[in-house]
Design a protein around this motif. Sequence first.
Motif, short mmCIF file in Angstrom:
data_model
loop_
_atom_site.label_atom_id
_atom_site.label_comp_id
_atom_site.label_asym_id
_atom_site.label_seq_id
_atom_site.Cartn_x
_atom_site.Cartn_y
_atom_site.Cartn_z
N ASN A 158 75.27 -53.53 85.44
CA ASN A 158 75.96 -53.72 86.71
C ASN A 158 75.07 -54.18 87.85
OD1 ASN A 158 78.51 -52.79 85.68
ND2 ASN A 158 77.65 -50.71 85.72
N GLU A 159 73.84 -54.54 87.56
CA GLU A 159 72.91 -54.95 88.62
C GLU A 159 72.74 -56.47 88.60
OE1 GLU A 159 68.24 -54.32 90.05
OE2 GLU A 159 69.05 -53.20 88.33
N ALA A 160 72.94 -57.09 89.77
CA ALA A 160 72.77 -58.54 89.89
C ALA A 160 71.29 -58.86 89.96
CB ALA A 160 73.48 -59.05 91.13
N LYS A 161 70.80 -59.58 88.96
CA LYS A 161 69.40 -59.98 88.91
C LYS A 161 69.33 -61.50 88.79
CE LYS A 161 68.07 -55.81 86.31
NZ LYS A 161 67.43 -55.32 85.06
N PRO A 162 68.38 -62.16 89.44
CA PRO A 162 68.26 -63.61 89.30
C PRO A 162 68.11 -64.01 87.83
CG PRO A 162 66.91 -62.83 91.12
CD PRO A 162 67.40 -61.60 90.41
N GLY A 163 68.92 -64.97 87.42
CA GLY A 163 68.89 -65.45 86.03
C GLY A 163 69.81 -64.70 85.11
N ALA A 164 70.39 -63.59 85.58
CA ALA A 164 71.36 -62.87 84.75
C ALA A 164 72.59 -63.73 84.54
CB ALA A 164 71.74 -61.55 85.39
N VAL A 165 73.26 -63.50 83.43
CA VAL A 165 74.51 -64.18 83.13
C VAL A 165 75.64 -63.30 83.65
CG1 VAL A 165 75.97 -65.14 81.30
CG2 VAL A 165 73.47 -65.26 81.10
N VAL A 166 76.39 -63.80 84.61
CA VAL A 166 77.40 -62.98 85.28
C VAL A 166 78.79 -63.33 84.76
CG1 VAL A 166 77.44 -64.59 87.26
CG2 VAL A 166 78.41 -62.28 87.49
N PHE A 167 79.57 -62.29 84.48
CA PHE A 167 80.91 -62.45 83.92
C PHE A 167 81.93 -61.96 84.94
CE2 PHE A 167 78.00 -62.13 80.38
CZ PHE A 167 78.44 -63.14 79.53
N PHE A 168 82.98 -62.78 85.15
CA PHE A 168 83.97 -62.51 86.19
C PHE A 168 85.35 -62.24 85.61
CE2 PHE A 168 80.91 -65.52 88.06
CZ PHE A 168 80.56 -64.88 89.24
N SER A 169 86.09 -61.40 86.31
CA SER A 169 87.53 -61.24 86.10
C SER A 169 88.20 -61.36 87.46
CB SER A 169 87.88 -59.89 85.48
OG SER A 169 89.28 -59.69 85.46
N TRP A 170 89.07 -62.35 87.61
CA TRP A 170 89.69 -62.59 88.92
C TRP A 170 90.61 -61.44 89.33
CZ3 TRP A 170 86.12 -65.49 89.85
CH2 TRP A 170 85.80 -66.64 89.16
N VAL B 276 72.40 -74.62 79.00
CA VAL B 276 71.19 -74.36 79.78
C VAL B 276 70.20 -73.53 78.96
CG1 VAL B 276 70.26 -73.19 81.82
CG2 VAL B 276 72.33 -74.59 82.02
N GLY B 277 70.71 -72.53 78.26
CA GLY B 277 69.83 -71.74 77.39
C GLY B 277 69.17 -72.59 76.32
N GLU B 278 69.95 -73.48 75.72
CA GLU B 278 69.43 -74.36 74.67
C GLU B 278 68.35 -75.29 75.20
OE1 GLU B 278 69.36 -76.68 70.95
OE2 GLU B 278 69.92 -74.63 71.48
N GLN B 279 68.62 -75.92 76.33
CA GLN B 279 67.70 -76.92 76.86
C GLN B 279 66.40 -76.32 77.36
OE1 GLN B 279 68.38 -80.26 76.55
NE2 GLN B 279 70.13 -79.45 75.41
N THR B 280 66.43 -75.08 77.80
CA THR B 280 65.21 -74.44 78.30
C THR B 280 64.44 -73.70 77.21
OG1 THR B 280 66.48 -72.47 78.91
CG2 THR B 280 66.12 -74.14 80.64
N GLY B 281 65.03 -73.57 76.04
CA GLY B 281 64.40 -72.80 74.98
C GLY B 281 64.71 -71.32 75.04
N ALA B 282 65.66 -70.94 75.91
CA ALA B 282 66.00 -69.53 76.08
C ALA B 282 67.26 -69.13 75.33
CB ALA B 282 66.18 -69.21 77.56
N ARG B 283 67.73 -69.97 74.44
CA ARG B 283 68.98 -69.68 73.75
C ARG B 283 69.00 -68.31 73.05
NH1 ARG B 283 70.46 -73.41 68.91
NH2 ARG B 283 69.40 -71.78 67.74
N PRO B 284 67.92 -67.87 72.39
CA PRO B 284 67.99 -66.55 71.74
C PRO B 284 68.27 -65.41 72.72
CG PRO B 284 66.12 -67.81 70.91
CD PRO B 284 66.64 -68.56 72.10
N VAL C 136 60.23 -68.23 78.47
CA VAL C 136 60.99 -68.95 79.50
C VAL C 136 61.29 -67.97 80.62
CG1 VAL C 136 63.07 -70.29 80.01
CG2 VAL C 136 62.05 -70.40 77.73
N THR C 137 61.11 -68.40 81.86
CA THR C 137 61.35 -67.53 82.99
C THR C 137 62.76 -67.74 83.56
OG1 THR C 137 60.55 -69.09 84.65
CG2 THR C 137 58.91 -67.66 83.60
N ALA C 138 63.20 -66.77 84.34
CA ALA C 138 64.49 -66.91 85.02
C ALA C 138 64.47 -68.10 85.96
CB ALA C 138 64.82 -65.63 85.78
N ASP C 139 63.35 -68.33 86.63
CA ASP C 139 63.24 -69.47 87.55
C ASP C 139 63.43 -70.80 86.82
OD1 ASP C 139 62.87 -67.88 89.76
OD2 ASP C 139 60.68 -68.13 89.82
N GLN C 140 62.89 -70.90 85.61
CA GLN C 140 63.05 -72.14 84.85
C GLN C 140 64.51 -72.37 84.46
OE1 GLN C 140 60.04 -70.99 81.92
NE2 GLN C 140 58.89 -72.86 82.39
N VAL C 141 65.18 -71.31 84.06
CA VAL C 141 66.59 -71.42 83.70
C VAL C 141 67.43 -71.81 84.92
CG1 VAL C 141 68.60 -70.05 83.01
CG2 VAL C 141 66.48 -69.93 81.69
#
Length: 234
Positions: free
Chosen positions: A166-178, A135-143, A72-77
């Motif tokens: 610490n690098e922003a990459k397309p498809g990465a899962v980003v975690f925030f702290s306000w 989204v991970g489940e539906q695309t097959g990228a859950r693992p 599964v590609t980042a674009d698909q996710v």
Amino acid sequence: MAKHRITAATKTGIARALLGASVLASALGANAVTASADTATGVAAATAARHPAAAIAAHQDGAKTNETKVNVTADQVLSLAKSQVGTSENSSGGGTKYQQWYADSRRAAETVARDGGSRADYLNAAWCSMFVSWVGEQTGARPQVGWDAYTVAHAKWFAANHRFGNEAKPGAVVFFSWSGSKSLNDINHVGFVVKDNHNGTISTVEGNTGDGTVAERVRPTSQVVGYGYPQYAA
């Protein structure tokens, strides 16, 4: 602001999470434009302090990210995530397919055992991490994307598998702290990176944001704790 139901009889980790998040959101007030619905996490951040080993070591289907490849590609996710933009919760903070899917999943039984509560609690719980998991489940990228309702545990799963940075990459899962904290225990919210804007901001697609919808956002990188990196196909 998204609403998240709290049952008075429940004194579990999930109930404490919703209560704490609601109190924080109230304290932030109307000026917290980007933090309203996003502030509530799937389970209390205090759970990580009480059960750090459980939060870090949750194997999530027995597969570590560096052991299981997916085609599964980042674009698909990102394409699927963007297709969900506009999906909204109901007035009780529930009613989304992401919450229903998670409550019915085997993973819900595992996280209930870890954090307390019941499967039904997820039906009206904060769902940003459930959206990412769906989204991970539906695309097959859950693992590679992982699945959890608790943002802190989700991030620690990436970190335990040496897929956090610490690098922003397309498809990465980003975690925030306000608050701007860089501690995984202070994570409030999660989404997908669409792109790095190279101006101190990133473009994202997130669930349970704003008034409780799936939406595309622009976020300052000062609010980013870090990024989880699924090993997508090229």
